[in-house]
Design a protein around this motif. Structure first.
Motif, PDB file in Angstrom:
ATOM      1  N   LEU A   1       0.865  -1.173   0.000  1.00  0.00           N
ATOM      2  CA  LEU A   1       0.000   0.000   0.000  1.00  0.00           C
ATOM      3  C   LEU A   1       0.905   1.228   0.000  1.00  0.00           C
ATOM      4  O   LEU A   1       1.983   1.213   0.589  1.00  0.00           O
ATOM      5  N   TYR A   2       0.469   2.295  -0.648  1.00  0.00           N
ATOM      6  CA  TYR A   2       1.345   3.467  -0.740  1.00  0.00           C
ATOM      7  C   TYR A   2       0.553   4.738  -0.980  1.00  0.00           C
ATOM      8  O   TYR A   2      -0.611   4.713  -1.360  1.00  0.00           O
ATOM      9  N   ASP A   3       1.240   5.846  -0.739  1.00  0.00           N
ATOM     10  CA  ASP A   3       0.745   7.159  -1.150  1.00  0.00           C
ATOM     11  C   ASP A   3       1.913   7.876  -1.822  1.00  0.00           C
ATOM     12  O   ASP A   3       2.872   7.228  -2.233  1.00  0.00           O
ATOM     13  N   ASP A   4       1.868   9.182  -1.923  1.00  0.00           N
ATOM     14  CA  ASP A   4       2.914   9.917  -2.647  1.00  0.00           C
ATOM     15  C   ASP A   4       4.315   9.730  -2.073  1.00  0.00           C
ATOM     16  O   ASP A   4       5.292   9.694  -2.815  1.00  0.00           O
ATOM     17  N   THR A   5       4.423   9.637  -0.768  1.00  0.00           N
ATOM     18  CA  THR A   5       5.747   9.645  -0.146  1.00  0.00           C
ATOM     19  C   THR A   5       6.103   8.388   0.627  1.00  0.00           C
ATOM     20  O   THR A   5       7.240   8.243   1.063  1.00  0.00           O
ATOM     21  N   THR A   6       5.166   7.489   0.822  1.00  0.00           N
ATOM     22  CA  THR A   6       5.411   6.334   1.687  1.00  0.00           C
ATOM     23  C   THR A   6       4.897   5.059   1.049  1.00  0.00           C
ATOM     24  O   THR A   6       3.850   5.043   0.429  1.00  0.00           O
ATOM     25  N   ARG A   7       5.655   3.987   1.228  1.00  0.00           N
ATOM     26  CA  ARG A   7       5.242   2.668   0.740  1.00  0.00           C
ATOM     27  C   ARG A   7       5.250   1.708   1.928  1.00  0.00           C
ATOM     28  O   ARG A   7       6.245   1.603   2.635  1.00  0.00           O
ATOM     29  N   TYR A   8       4.133   1.035   2.148  1.00  0.00           N
ATOM     30  CA  TYR A   8       4.017   0.022   3.190  1.00  0.00           C
ATOM     31  C   TYR A   8       3.992  -1.344   2.519  1.00  0.00           C
ATOM     32  O   TYR A   8       3.141  -1.597   1.675  1.00  0.00           O
ATOM     33  N   VAL A   9       4.919  -2.206   2.876  1.00  0.00           N
ATOM     34  CA  VAL A   9       4.952  -3.555   2.351  1.00  0.00           C
ATOM     35  C   VAL A   9       4.643  -4.487   3.514  1.00  0.00           C
ATOM     36  O   VAL A   9       5.435  -4.626   4.448  1.00  0.00           O
ATOM     37  N   LEU A  10       3.458  -5.077   3.472  1.00  0.00           N
ATOM     38  CA  LEU A  10       3.009  -5.973   4.522  1.00  0.00           C
ATOM     39  C   LEU A  10       3.190  -7.402   4.016  1.00  0.00           C
ATOM     40  O   LEU A  10       2.787  -7.722   2.895  1.00  0.00           O
ATOM     41  N   SER A  11       3.780  -8.237   4.833  1.00  0.00           N
ATOM     42  CA  SER A  11       3.999  -9.611   4.392  1.00  0.00           C
ATOM     43  C   SER A  11       3.640 -10.577   5.519  1.00  0.00           C
ATOM     44  O   SER A  11       3.702 -10.236   6.701  1.00  0.00           O
ATOM     45  N   ALA A  12       3.293 -11.772   5.093  1.00  0.00           N
ATOM     46  CA  ALA A  12       2.993 -12.841   6.042  1.00  0.00           C
ATOM     47  C   ALA A  12       3.603 -14.123   5.506  1.00  0.00           C
ATOM     48  O   ALA A  12       3.679 -14.340   4.305  1.00  0.00           O
ATOM     49  N   ARG A  13       4.056 -14.949   6.428  1.00  0.00           N
ATOM     50  CA  ARG A  13       4.565 -16.265   6.039  1.00  0.00           C
ATOM     51  C   ARG A  13       4.134 -17.260   7.088  1.00  0.00           C
ATOM     52  O   ARG A  13       3.924 -16.925   8.250  1.00  0.00           O
ATOM     53  N   SER A  14       3.990 -18.478   6.669  1.00  0.00           N
ATOM     54  CA  SER A  14       3.601 -19.547   7.565  1.00  0.00           C
ATOM     55  C   SER A  14       4.787 -19.929   8.452  1.00  0.00           C
ATOM     56  O   SER A  14       5.915 -20.003   7.994  1.00  0.00           O
ATOM     57  N   THR A  15       4.499 -20.167   9.711  1.00  0.00           N
ATOM     58  CA  THR A  15       5.550 -20.627  10.626  1.00  0.00           C
ATOM     59  C   THR A  15       5.575 -22.142  10.691  1.00  0.00           C
ATOM     60  O   THR A  15       6.404 -22.708  11.389  1.00  0.00           O
ATOM     61  N   GLY A  16       4.628 -22.772   9.988  1.00  0.00           N
ATOM     62  CA  GLY A  16       4.578 -24.219   9.974  1.00  0.00           C
ATOM     63  C   GLY A  16       3.748 -24.801  11.081  1.00  0.00           C
ATOM     64  O   GLY A  16       3.449 -25.977  11.079  1.00  0.00           O
ATOM     65  N   GLY A  17       3.351 -23.986  12.029  1.00  0.00           N
ATOM     66  CA  GLY A  17       2.534 -24.465  13.136  1.00  0.00           C
ATOM     67  C   GLY A  17       1.041 -24.256  12.844  1.00  0.00           C
ATOM     68  O   GLY A  17       0.671 -23.654  11.857  1.00  0.00           O
ATOM     69  N   THR A  18       0.226 -24.783  13.703  1.00  0.00           N
ATOM     70  CA  THR A  18      -1.219 -24.579  13.580  1.00  0.00           C
ATOM     71  C   THR A  18      -1.733 -23.934  14.845  1.00  0.00           C
ATOM     72  O   THR A  18      -1.143 -24.059  15.915  1.00  0.00           O
ATOM     73  N   ARG A  19      -2.836 -23.250  14.727  1.00  0.00           N
ATOM     74  CA  ARG A  19      -3.471 -22.605  15.886  1.00  0.00           C
ATOM     75  C   ARG A  19      -4.754 -23.274  16.188  1.00  0.00           C
ATOM     76  O   ARG A  19      -5.471 -23.712  15.431  1.00  0.00           O
TER      77      ARG A  19
END
Length: 65
Positions: A47-65
């Protein structure tokens, strides 16, 4: 990730909020994220605007909840 996308979207200037707001309710994209994570892949949303970019990421830890 949902809460973080909401936080970031709230910080963006109005013209740039649409992608984040759309992502928050996009069930098909949420399913793609779940599938990616289930296959051990990293899911990334930018997500971004004129001056800032947000990079959100997720990865699996291999566990279950």
């Amino acid at each position: 990730m949902h809460a973080r996308v909401q936080d970031v979207t709230d910080q963006l200037d109005q013209p740039y909020t649409q992608p984040g707001r759309h992502w928050l309710t996009d069930e098909a994209e949420h399913e793609r994220a779940h599938t990616s994570l289930a296959h051990g892949q990293i899911y990334v949303l930018t997500l971004y605007d004129d001056t800032t970019r947000y990079v959100l990421s997720a990865r699996s830890t291999g566990g279950t909840r």
